[in-house]
Motif scaffolding. Structure first.
Motif, PDB file in Angstrom:
ATOM      1  N   MET A  50       0.847  -1.182   0.000  1.00  0.00           N
ATOM      2  CA  MET A  50       0.000   0.000   0.000  1.00  0.00           C
ATOM      3  C   MET A  50       0.892   1.245   0.000  1.00  0.00           C
ATOM      4  SD  MET A  50      -3.099  -0.901   2.577  1.00  0.00           S
ATOM      5  CE  MET A  50      -3.976   0.537   2.016  1.00  0.00           C
ATOM      6  N   THR A  51       0.950   1.943  -1.085  1.00  0.00           N
ATOM      7  CA  THR A  51       1.859   3.075  -1.203  1.00  0.00           C
ATOM      8  C   THR A  51       1.422   4.279  -0.380  1.00  0.00           C
ATOM      9  OG1 THR A  51       0.723   3.823  -3.191  1.00  0.00           O
ATOM     10  CG2 THR A  51       2.637   2.384  -3.493  1.00  0.00           C
ATOM     11  N   ASP A  52       0.153   4.352   0.030  1.00  0.00           N
ATOM     12  CA  ASP A  52      -0.300   5.495   0.812  1.00  0.00           C
ATOM     13  C   ASP A  52      -0.251   5.232   2.314  1.00  0.00           C
ATOM     14  OD1 ASP A  52      -2.356   3.641   0.639  1.00  0.00           O
ATOM     15  OD2 ASP A  52      -3.923   5.156   0.732  1.00  0.00           O
ATOM     16  N   CYS A  53       0.161   4.048   2.731  1.00  0.00           N
ATOM     17  CA  CYS A  53       0.230   3.701   4.142  1.00  0.00           C
ATOM     18  C   CYS A  53       1.554   4.204   4.727  1.00  0.00           C
ATOM     19  CB  CYS A  53       0.112   2.188   4.323  1.00  0.00           C
ATOM     20  SG  CYS A  53       0.418   1.642   6.027  1.00  0.00           S
ATOM     21  N   LEU A  54       1.471   5.015   5.768  1.00  0.00           N
ATOM     22  CA  LEU A  54       2.653   5.575   6.405  1.00  0.00           C
ATOM     23  C   LEU A  54       3.631   4.481   6.833  1.00  0.00           C
ATOM     24  CD1 LEU A  54       4.175   7.989   7.731  1.00  0.00           C
ATOM     25  CD2 LEU A  54       2.789   7.533   9.769  1.00  0.00           C
ATOM     26  N   PHE A  55       3.132   3.438   7.481  1.00  0.00           N
ATOM     27  CA  PHE A  55       4.032   2.404   7.986  1.00  0.00           C
ATOM     28  C   PHE A  55       4.608   1.564   6.853  1.00  0.00           C
ATOM     29  CE2 PHE A  55       2.049   2.277  12.516  1.00  0.00           C
ATOM     30  CZ  PHE A  55       2.610   3.508  12.798  1.00  0.00           C
ATOM     31  N   CYS A  56       3.853   1.330   5.796  1.00  0.00           N
ATOM     32  CA  CYS A  56       4.406   0.625   4.633  1.00  0.00           C
ATOM     33  C   CYS A  56       5.543   1.439   4.017  1.00  0.00           C
ATOM     34  CB  CYS A  56       3.323   0.338   3.599  1.00  0.00           C
ATOM     35  SG  CYS A  56       2.152  -0.950   4.101  1.00  0.00           S
ATOM     36  N   HIS A 108      -2.542   0.299  10.053  1.00  0.00           N
ATOM     37  CA  HIS A 108      -1.569  -0.766   9.793  1.00  0.00           C
ATOM     38  C   HIS A 108      -1.332  -1.381  11.162  1.00  0.00           C
ATOM     39  CE1 HIS A 108       2.194  -2.203   7.520  1.00  0.00           C
ATOM     40  NE2 HIS A 108       2.334  -2.707   8.738  1.00  0.00           N
ATOM     41  N   ALA A 109      -1.490  -2.686  11.281  1.00  0.00           N
ATOM     42  CA  ALA A 109      -1.325  -3.346  12.576  1.00  0.00           C
ATOM     43  C   ALA A 109      -0.019  -2.897  13.221  1.00  0.00           C
ATOM     44  CB  ALA A 109      -1.329  -4.861  12.398  1.00  0.00           C
ATOM     45  N   HIS A 110      -0.097  -2.532  14.493  1.00  0.00           N
ATOM     46  CA  HIS A 110       1.117  -2.154  15.214  1.00  0.00           C
ATOM     47  C   HIS A 110       0.899  -2.255  16.717  1.00  0.00           C
ATOM     48  CE1 HIS A 110      -1.166   1.629  14.765  1.00  0.00           C
ATOM     49  NE2 HIS A 110      -0.529   2.081  15.837  1.00  0.00           N
ATOM     50  N   ALA A 111       1.973  -2.648  17.385  1.00  0.00           N
ATOM     51  CA  ALA A 111       1.991  -2.707  18.839  1.00  0.00           C
ATOM     52  C   ALA A 111       2.812  -1.544  19.350  1.00  0.00           C
ATOM     53  CB  ALA A 111       2.608  -4.019  19.317  1.00  0.00           C
ATOM     54  N   HIS A 112       2.366  -0.967  20.447  1.00  0.00           N
ATOM     55  CA  HIS A 112       3.131   0.048  21.157  1.00  0.00           C
ATOM     56  C   HIS A 112       3.811  -0.654  22.335  1.00  0.00           C
ATOM     57  CE1 HIS A 112       0.985   3.587  19.364  1.00  0.00           C
ATOM     58  NE2 HIS A 112       0.047   2.660  19.186  1.00  0.00           N
ATOM     59  N   VAL A 113       5.112  -0.530  22.457  1.00  0.00           N
ATOM     60  CA  VAL A 113       5.843  -0.999  23.629  1.00  0.00           C
ATOM     61  C   VAL A 113       6.174   0.257  24.430  1.00  0.00           C
ATOM     62  CG1 VAL A 113       7.900  -2.169  24.494  1.00  0.00           C
ATOM     63  CG2 VAL A 113       6.791  -2.977  22.393  1.00  0.00           C
ATOM     64  N   LEU A 114       5.621   0.325  25.641  1.00  0.00           N
ATOM     65  CA  LEU A 114       5.732   1.516  26.478  1.00  0.00           C
ATOM     66  C   LEU A 114       6.339   1.161  27.828  1.00  0.00           C
ATOM     67  CD1 LEU A 114       2.098   2.328  25.655  1.00  0.00           C
ATOM     68  CD2 LEU A 114       3.903   3.971  25.147  1.00  0.00           C
ATOM     69  N   GLY A 115       7.206   2.015  28.327  1.00  0.00           N
ATOM     70  CA  GLY A 115       7.781   1.792  29.650  1.00  0.00           C
ATOM     71  C   GLY A 115       8.771   2.869  30.003  1.00  0.00           C
ATOM     72  N   GLY A 116       9.498   2.611  31.088  1.00  0.00           N
ATOM     73  CA  GLY A 116      10.505   3.548  31.546  1.00  0.00           C
ATOM     74  C   GLY A 116      10.043   4.426  32.688  1.00  0.00           C
ATOM     75  N   PRO A 147       4.243  -5.423  11.617  1.00  0.00           N
ATOM     76  CA  PRO A 147       4.574  -6.410  10.594  1.00  0.00           C
ATOM     77  C   PRO A 147       4.983  -5.666   9.329  1.00  0.00           C
ATOM     78  CG  PRO A 147       2.203  -6.166  10.725  1.00  0.00           C
ATOM     79  CD  PRO A 147       2.794  -5.308  11.818  1.00  0.00           C
ATOM     80  N   LYS A 148       5.937  -6.201   8.605  1.00  0.00           N
ATOM     81  CA  LYS A 148       6.328  -5.553   7.354  1.00  0.00           C
ATOM     82  C   LYS A 148       5.235  -5.685   6.300  1.00  0.00           C
ATOM     83  CE  LYS A 148      11.315  -5.771   7.974  1.00  0.00           C
ATOM     84  NZ  LYS A 148      12.586  -6.315   7.441  1.00  0.00           N
ATOM     85  N   ALA A 149       4.488  -6.770   6.338  1.00  0.00           N
ATOM     86  CA  ALA A 149       3.342  -6.946   5.442  1.00  0.00           C
ATOM     87  C   ALA A 149       2.178  -6.125   5.981  1.00  0.00           C
ATOM     88  CB  ALA A 149       2.950  -8.418   5.363  1.00  0.00           C
ATOM     89  N   HIS A 150       1.426  -5.514   5.084  1.00  0.00           N
ATOM     90  CA  HIS A 150       0.312  -4.671   5.518  1.00  0.00           C
ATOM     91  C   HIS A 150      -0.878  -5.518   5.959  1.00  0.00           C
ATOM     92  CE1 HIS A 150      -2.088  -1.024   5.791  1.00  0.00           C
ATOM     93  NE2 HIS A 150      -3.079  -1.821   5.453  1.00  0.00           N
ATOM     94  N   HIS A 151      -1.346  -5.219   7.163  1.00  0.00           N
ATOM     95  CA  HIS A 151      -2.616  -5.712   7.703  1.00  0.00           C
ATOM     96  C   HIS A 151      -3.246  -4.506   8.376  1.00  0.00           C
ATOM     97  CE1 HIS A 151      -1.733  -9.980   7.024  1.00  0.00           C
ATOM     98  NE2 HIS A 151      -0.491  -9.664   7.339  1.00  0.00           N
ATOM     99  N   ASP A 152      -4.529  -4.292   8.158  1.00  0.00           N
ATOM    100  CA  ASP A 152      -5.180  -3.079   8.654  1.00  0.00           C
ATOM    101  C   ASP A 152      -5.142  -2.924  10.167  1.00  0.00           C
ATOM    102  OD1 ASP A 152      -5.774  -2.123   6.133  1.00  0.00           O
ATOM    103  OD2 ASP A 152      -7.850  -2.860   6.162  1.00  0.00           O
ATOM    104  N   ASP A 153      -5.209  -4.043  10.906  1.00  0.00           N
ATOM    105  CA  ASP A 153      -5.187  -3.981  12.364  1.00  0.00           C
ATOM    106  C   ASP A 153      -4.781  -5.342  12.916  1.00  0.00           C
ATOM    107  OD1 ASP A 153      -7.596  -5.606  12.513  1.00  0.00           O
ATOM    108  OD2 ASP A 153      -8.746  -3.785  12.131  1.00  0.00           O
ATOM    109  N   VAL A 154      -4.653  -5.431  14.230  1.00  0.00           N
ATOM    110  CA  VAL A 154      -4.174  -6.665  14.851  1.00  0.00           C
ATOM    111  C   VAL A 154      -5.146  -7.822  14.626  1.00  0.00           C
ATOM    112  CG1 VAL A 154      -5.115  -6.183  17.152  1.00  0.00           C
ATOM    113  CG2 VAL A 154      -3.096  -7.650  16.906  1.00  0.00           C
ATOM    114  N   ALA A 155      -6.450  -7.556  14.609  1.00  0.00           N
ATOM    115  CA  ALA A 155      -7.419  -8.632  14.386  1.00  0.00           C
ATOM    116  C   ALA A 155      -7.277  -9.205  12.980  1.00  0.00           C
ATOM    117  CB  ALA A 155      -8.837  -8.115  14.621  1.00  0.00           C
TER     118      ALA A 155
END
Length: 115
Positions: free
Chosen positions: A1-7, A98-106, A43-51
């Motif tokens: 997907m060329t318009d997807c920021l994460f892609c 685009h499916a993504h996880a946030h890792v938060l801490g500190g 994920p490097k492959a585009h998926h709209d969300d984690v589900a």
């Protein structure tokens, strides 16, 4: 997907501060961090969300979680604790489809959901 920021980040068209990478998963620092450590794991492959990702490729979903754990360990969060968060859909505050996880801490992160 060329318009997807994460892609586009995966393709190297948009710079990012990469902290971990495998053949299938990329982790990079969030440009608007909500905690001292805030890394996005995608994920490097585009998926709209984690589900959608979990339904289409459960192994990839597991790989994203494995990288999230590796990032937390590398960032020194394993002992003090960290949060892994997936947003899905408009009510969640998801900003990039685009499916993504946030890792938060500190620092102590407080309650999961504000009242």
């Amino acid at each position: 997907m060329t318009d997807c920021l994460f892609c586009r980040i995966v393709a190297g068209e948009i710079p990012s501060t990469r902290v971990h990478e495998t053949d299938d998963v990329l982790a990079f620092r969030d440009i608007n961090p909500k905690a001292p450590v805030h890394v996005l794991v995608i994920p490097k492959a585009h998926h709209d969300d984690v589900a959608a990702m979990a339904a289409a490729d459960p192994g990839l979903a597991g790989a994203v979680l494995a990288v999230a754990g590796a990032v937390a360990a590398a960032e020194g969060l394993a002992e003090s604790g960290f949060r892994v968060l997936f947003n899905t859909g408009p009510d969640s505050g998801m900003e990039v489809a685009h499916a993504h996880a946030h890792v938060l801490g500190g620092r102590p992160l407080g309650a999961m959901v504000g009242r």
